[in-house]
Design an enzyme around this catalytic site. Structure first.
Site, mmCIF file in Angstrom:
data_model
loop_
_atom_site.group_PDB
_atom_site.id
_atom_site.type_symbol
_atom_site.label_atom_id
_atom_site.label_comp_id
_atom_site.label_asym_id
_atom_site.label_seq_id
_atom_site.Cartn_x
_atom_site.Cartn_y
_atom_site.Cartn_z
ATOM 1 N N ARG A 111 0.815 -1.320 0.149
ATOM 2 C CA ARG A 111 0.014 0.050 -0.034
ATOM 3 C C ARG A 111 0.917 1.215 0.077
ATOM 4 O O ARG A 111 0.739 2.053 -0.871
ATOM 5 C CB ARG A 111 -1.062 -0.047 1.422
ATOM 6 C CG ARG A 111 -1.634 1.318 1.278
ATOM 7 C CD ARG A 111 -2.999 1.171 2.543
ATOM 8 N NE ARG A 111 -2.326 0.862 3.858
ATOM 9 C CZ ARG A 111 -3.257 0.835 4.861
ATOM 10 N NH1 ARG A 111 -4.332 0.941 4.766
ATOM 11 N NH2 ARG A 111 -2.617 0.404 5.799
ATOM 12 N N TYR B 5 3.623 5.333 12.934
ATOM 13 C CA TYR B 5 3.857 4.409 14.089
ATOM 14 C C TYR B 5 5.161 4.215 13.814
ATOM 15 O O TYR B 5 5.839 3.990 12.856
ATOM 16 C CB TYR B 5 3.179 3.073 13.655
ATOM 17 C CG TYR B 5 1.883 3.024 13.991
ATOM 18 C CD1 TYR B 5 1.303 3.760 14.948
ATOM 19 C CD2 TYR B 5 1.011 1.900 13.378
ATOM 20 C CE1 TYR B 5 -0.142 3.640 15.386
ATOM 21 C CE2 TYR B 5 -0.422 1.871 13.812
ATOM 22 C CZ TYR B 5 -1.083 2.773 14.654
ATOM 23 O OH TYR B 5 -2.099 2.376 15.195
ATOM 24 N N ARG C 235 -7.489 8.596 10.834
ATOM 25 C CA ARG C 235 -8.399 8.047 11.856
ATOM 26 C C ARG C 235 -9.707 8.281 11.615
ATOM 27 O O ARG C 235 -10.831 7.473 11.974
ATOM 28 C CB ARG C 235 -8.266 8.581 13.319
ATOM 29 C CG ARG C 235 -6.782 8.362 13.964
ATOM 30 C CD ARG C 235 -6.628 6.897 13.981
ATOM 31 N NE ARG C 235 -5.271 6.681 14.612
ATOM 32 C CZ ARG C 235 -4.588 5.309 14.703
ATOM 33 N NH1 ARG C 235 -5.304 4.333 14.369
ATOM 34 N NH2 ARG C 235 -3.429 5.324 15.191
ATOM 35 N N GLU D 16 -12.466 -4.425 16.605
ATOM 36 C CA GLU D 16 -12.133 -3.354 15.908
ATOM 37 C C GLU D 16 -13.658 -2.696 15.636
ATOM 38 O O GLU D 16 -14.567 -3.376 15.032
ATOM 39 C CB GLU D 16 -11.357 -3.458 14.591
ATOM 40 C CG GLU D 16 -11.084 -2.122 13.944
ATOM 41 C CD GLU D 16 -9.898 -2.558 12.847
ATOM 42 O OE1 GLU D 16 -8.834 -2.951 13.252
ATOM 43 O OE2 GLU D 16 -10.294 -2.277 11.603
HETATM 44 C C1 3EB Z 1 -4.830 0.469 14.259
HETATM 45 O O1 3EB Z 1 -5.442 1.406 14.823
HETATM 46 C C2 3EB Z 1 -5.753 -0.552 14.264
HETATM 47 O O2 3EB Z 1 -4.245 -0.500 8.010
HETATM 48 O O3 3EB Z 1 -5.895 0.500 6.958
HETATM 49 C C3 3EB Z 1 -7.357 0.374 11.769
HETATM 50 C C4 3EB Z 1 -7.574 0.869 10.779
HETATM 51 C C5 3EB Z 1 -5.931 -0.312 11.644
HETATM 52 C C6 3EB Z 1 -7.039 0.745 9.454
HETATM 53 C C7 3EB Z 1 -5.307 -0.029 7.984
HETATM 54 C C8 3EB Z 1 -5.482 -0.463 10.506
HETATM 55 C C9 3EB Z 1 -6.003 0.081 9.258
HETATM 56 O O4 3EB Z 1 -3.692 0.544 13.801
HETATM 57 C C10 3EB Z 1 -5.359 -1.030 12.814
#
Ligand code: 3EB
Length: 363
Positions: free
Chosen positions: A175, A228, A241, A348
């Site tokens: 991605r 991250y 988010r 989730e």
């Molecule tokens: C997180 O907050 C949990 O890789 O597109 C949440 C929403 C999560 C989207 C993505 C991953 C994704 O990291 C995982």
């Protein structure tokens, strides 16, 4: 005089319910994301020119709303029917403002000439992911829908390890490489997204595009996913988010998959009730952030329709109960069994907040 509104709205139905709607209603669909029980083998949707993603997963509760349907708000009397098309493996449908589409790609070994440019082997999932995203970005350029509001990502065995890397991390590499190659990181706000593991099936990515820029929302309780640290994989996940889409009378909030993560760390290992509480605190924070951007209390948890992914079927009553305690007894949600992208995450929650309303808008 009528003010411009967003020409889209959502509806929720079981898969079979779609085909019981009157023809004009069906023709107003941009597309749908449907969960269907693995036992159901339905090719009914292939006969119509509407992109309907069918994801096989056990539906634990809320089967009446197992499909999220995107309806075009343009009055049929305007004489502008929706346009359906395909581009490579993508199927899509659009009106003037929005394009909904999806792509399903099998995981195949990269062609030899591509593989040999790399010192290490490219994992088939990484290759499929990069190909899928490149096709989507090419479609955006071709049809001039420059903004992405939402991506929904589904793949088999998301926590499995191969080629020395967890499959979710392989997906993140593919991605991110596509985002970089197509200069998407500089092109505007990162889309909202989710990434889930299903028992089976090809890599499947659904998307909603448009022509009006959204605002990216981050969660003050969490490190942004695109920042991250490296312990979560060689490439960071490309999503925000939530995305907020505003029009004069109407606002939409696309809330990404939200889990029990504070900062960048997973919280409450093996405690599904505590994980649910933490996830709800994160949803509260994202919604508060969106309302702060808007300057009014537009979005309220109890009005929002949720999709809840639960890793272990047996946890359903605990998760649902905790949501009811926090939101109220009459939560609007569908619960689906799926794997979450970190092994320790037990659930989730994602959501779309916006208009679930009638076809015409007066005033
Ligand atoms: C997180 O907050 C949990 O890789 O597109 C949440 C929403 C999560 C989207 C993505 C991953 C994704 O990291 C995982």
């Amino acid at each position: 005089m009528s003010l411009p509104i967003l020409s889209i709205q959502t509806a929720y139905l079981p898969f079979s319910g779609i085909f019981q709607q009157p023809q004009p209603w069906q023709e107003g669909m941009l597309g749908a994301i449907c969960f269907v029980e693995p036992s159901v083998n339905s090719n009914i949707a292939e006969a119509v020119e509407i992109p309907m993603v069918q994801l096989q997963a056990p539906i634990l509760d809320g089967a009446d709303a197992a499909c999220e349907i995107w309806l075009s708000n343009v009055a049929p009397s305007s004489g502008k029917p929706l346009v359906h098309g395909s581009h490579g493996a993508i199927q899509y449908r659009f009106n003037d403002d929005f394009l909904f589409g999806f792509i399903s790609l099998p995981e195949s070994v990269p062609p030899h000439d591509i593989a040999s440019q790399n010192k290490t082997d490219i994992a088939p999932l990484q290759y499929a992911t990069e190909s899928a995203y490149r096709q989507i970005f090419a479609l955006m350029a071709e049809l001039n829908y420059p903004y992405i509001y939402r991506f929904w990502n589904y793949m088999a065995d998301i926590n499995g390890i191969s080629y020395g890397l967890e499959r979710y991390r392989q997906f993140n590499v593919g991605r991110k490489d596509a985002f970089m190659a197509c200069s998407r990181e500089a092109a505007g706000p990162l889309p909202a997204a989710c990434a889930l593991g299903l028992a089976d099936g090809p890599l499947t990515i659904a998307f909603l595009l448009g022509r009006k820029a959204p605002v990216a929302i981050e969660n003050p309780r969490q490190v942004s996913a695109y920042e991250y640290p490296e312990e979560y994989g060689p490439r960071t996940p490309s999503f925000s988010r939530a995305t907020l889409l505003c029009a004069e009378q109407d606002d939409f909030l696309f809330i990404s998959g939200t889990a029990s993560i504070v900062g960048h760390q997973t919280r409450h290992q093996s405690d599904v009730v505590a994980q649910t509480k933490e996830t709800l605190a994160n949803l509260d924070a994202v919604i508060a952030e969106a309302n702060r951007m808007l300057g009014r209390q537009k979005f309220v948890l109890r009005d929002i329709f949720f999709r809840v992914y639960v890793r272990h079927t047996a946890d359903l009553p605990l998760v649902r109960n905790e949501m009811q305690r926090h939101i109220g007894d009459t939560i609007k949600a569908v619960f689906v069994q799926a794997e979450i992208c970190r092994q320790e995450l037990l659930l989730e929650i994602e959501a779309t907040a916006g208009h679930i309303s009638t076809l015409s808008c007066t005033q």
